[in-house]
Design an enzyme around this catalytic site. Structure first.
Site, PDB file in Angstrom:
ATOM      1  N   ASP A 221       0.858  -1.188   0.000  1.00 49.01           N
ATOM      2  CA  ASP A 221       0.000   0.000   0.000  1.00 49.01           C
ATOM      3  C   ASP A 221       0.897   1.242   0.000  1.00 49.01           C
ATOM      4  O   ASP A 221       1.374   1.664  -1.059  1.00 49.01           O
ATOM      5  CB  ASP A 221      -0.919  -0.080   1.219  1.00 49.01           C
ATOM      6  CG  ASP A 221      -1.943   1.029   1.290  1.00 49.01           C
ATOM      7  OD1 ASP A 221      -2.184   1.674   0.263  1.00 49.01           O
ATOM      8  OD2 ASP A 221      -2.511   1.265   2.377  1.00 49.01           O
TER       9      ASP A 221
ATOM     10  N   ASP B 111      -7.323  -8.442   7.213  1.00 49.46           N
ATOM     11  CA  ASP B 111      -8.311  -8.418   8.295  1.00 49.46           C
ATOM     12  C   ASP B 111      -8.845  -7.022   8.574  1.00 49.46           C
ATOM     13  O   ASP B 111      -8.302  -6.020   8.114  1.00 49.46           O
ATOM     14  CB  ASP B 111      -7.686  -8.942   9.584  1.00 49.46           C
ATOM     15  CG  ASP B 111      -6.709  -7.942  10.190  1.00 49.46           C
ATOM     16  OD1 ASP B 111      -5.830  -7.468   9.442  1.00 49.46           O
ATOM     17  OD2 ASP B 111      -6.845  -7.613  11.378  1.00 49.46           O
TER      18      ASP B 111
HETATM   19  P1  5GP Z   1       2.054  -0.404   3.687  1.00 50.60           P
HETATM   20  O1  5GP Z   1       3.139  -0.438   4.718  1.00 50.60           O
HETATM   21  O2  5GP Z   1       2.513  -0.703   2.289  1.00 50.60           O
HETATM   22  O3  5GP Z   1       1.238   0.866   3.767  1.00 50.60           O
HETATM   23  O4  5GP Z   1       0.984  -1.468   4.079  1.00 50.60           O
HETATM   24  C1  5GP Z   1       1.214  -2.751   4.145  1.00 50.60           C
HETATM   25  C2  5GP Z   1       0.326  -3.383   5.189  1.00 50.60           C
HETATM   26  O5  5GP Z   1      -0.847  -2.595   5.474  1.00 50.60           O
HETATM   27  C3  5GP Z   1      -0.190  -4.685   4.670  1.00 50.60           C
HETATM   28  O6  5GP Z   1       0.677  -5.725   4.976  1.00 50.60           O
HETATM   29  C4  5GP Z   1      -1.513  -4.810   5.382  1.00 50.60           C
HETATM   30  O7  5GP Z   1      -1.315  -5.410   6.632  1.00 50.60           O
HETATM   31  C5  5GP Z   1      -1.984  -3.397   5.584  1.00 50.60           C
HETATM   32  N1  5GP Z   1      -2.976  -2.994   4.553  1.00 50.60           N
HETATM   33  C6  5GP Z   1      -2.786  -2.161   3.506  1.00 50.60           C
HETATM   34  N2  5GP Z   1      -3.920  -2.024   2.772  1.00 50.60           N
HETATM   35  C7  5GP Z   1      -4.843  -2.804   3.382  1.00 50.60           C
HETATM   36  C8  5GP Z   1      -6.231  -3.113   3.089  1.00 50.60           C
HETATM   37  O8  5GP Z   1      -6.855  -2.649   2.115  1.00 50.60           O
HETATM   38  N3  5GP Z   1      -6.854  -3.956   3.949  1.00 50.60           N
HETATM   39  C9  5GP Z   1      -6.227  -4.499   5.032  1.00 50.60           C
HETATM   40  N4  5GP Z   1      -6.941  -5.316   5.795  1.00 50.60           N
HETATM   41  N5  5GP Z   1      -4.924  -4.260   5.324  1.00 50.60           N
HETATM   42  C10 5GP Z   1      -4.247  -3.416   4.509  1.00 50.60           C
END
Ligand code: 5GP
Ligand code: MG
Length: 178
Positions: A99, A155
């Site tokens: 994300d 989740d």
């Molecule tokens: P980042 O560090 O890239 O922002 O996010 C990674 C983590 O955020 C993922 O491993 C996940 O745990 C959480 N995450 C990001 N987008 C989503 C989403 O749409 N739904 C859920 N449940 N978790 C998300």
């Protein structure tokens, strides 16, 4: 009442995981990687992916990374648990969704600092609209829109992780969008 709309069905996920497993098996035929799934979210994806990788020398160890402190909001800071011994290894980080990119950058940098020879990444979903730091995954299952997703490991406060489909989660759908 929350509304869950499947956006990627289980059958499609399984087909894509098979393709990813095949690509990884070819790319790493010379030197099998250390697969490093990030708990908790990557648990279902990793379980399927490792069974789709046909490399007798594959090793699998887990790490814990979390940036979400409940609900649909990321805290912004990434907490990383203990890493396995990665010295000299070709590490393939596995995560549920990419994300903002903060988790992957944090884990990649920590794994390199711990002596890995090379680090690459494989994510089930890539949400490019959420990106805040410059990073791409090397293997991507699905490019997804900027929505809050649950299921297949993702989740909402510990719920919905077990759903076989990846679903769009909405808290209060307006009657027109229902
Ligand atoms: P980042 O560090 O890239 O922002 O996010 C990674 C983590 O955020 C993922 O491993 C996940 O745990 C959480 N995450 C990001 N987008 C989503 C989403 O749409 N739904 C859920 N449940 N978790 C998300
Ligand atoms: Mg995660």
């Amino acid at each position: 009442m929350p509304q869950l709309s499947p956006i990627i069905r289980s059958g499609r996920i399984q087909g894509r995981v098979t393709q990813l497993g095949r690509a990884i098996s070819q790319d790493y035929a010379i030197k099998p990687p250390l697969l490093l799934p990030l708990l908790d979210g990557a648990v279902l994806f990793a379980a399927d992916l490792m069974r789709a990788i046909r490399l007798p020398g594959l090793t699998v160890e887990f790490a814990r990374a979390s940036s979400w402190h409940g609900g649909m909001q990321s805290s912004g800071s990434v907490e990383l648990g203990a890493l396995p011994d990665v010295r000299g290894r070709d590490v393939l980080i596995v995560d549920d969704i990419l994300d903002s990119g903060r988790t992957l950058v944090r884990v990649r940098d920590a794994v390199l600092a711990a002596g890995a020879e090379r680090v690459r990444s494989c994510v089930c979903c890539d949400k490019p609209g959420g990106r805040e730091v410059d990073i791409q995954a090397d293997y991507v299952g699905f490019v997804v829109p900027t929505l809050f997703l649950v299921g297949y490991g993702l989740d909402y406060d510990g719920r919905y992780r077990h759903l076989p489909d990846i679903c769009h989660y909405r808290e209060d759908p307006s009657p027109s969008s229902a």
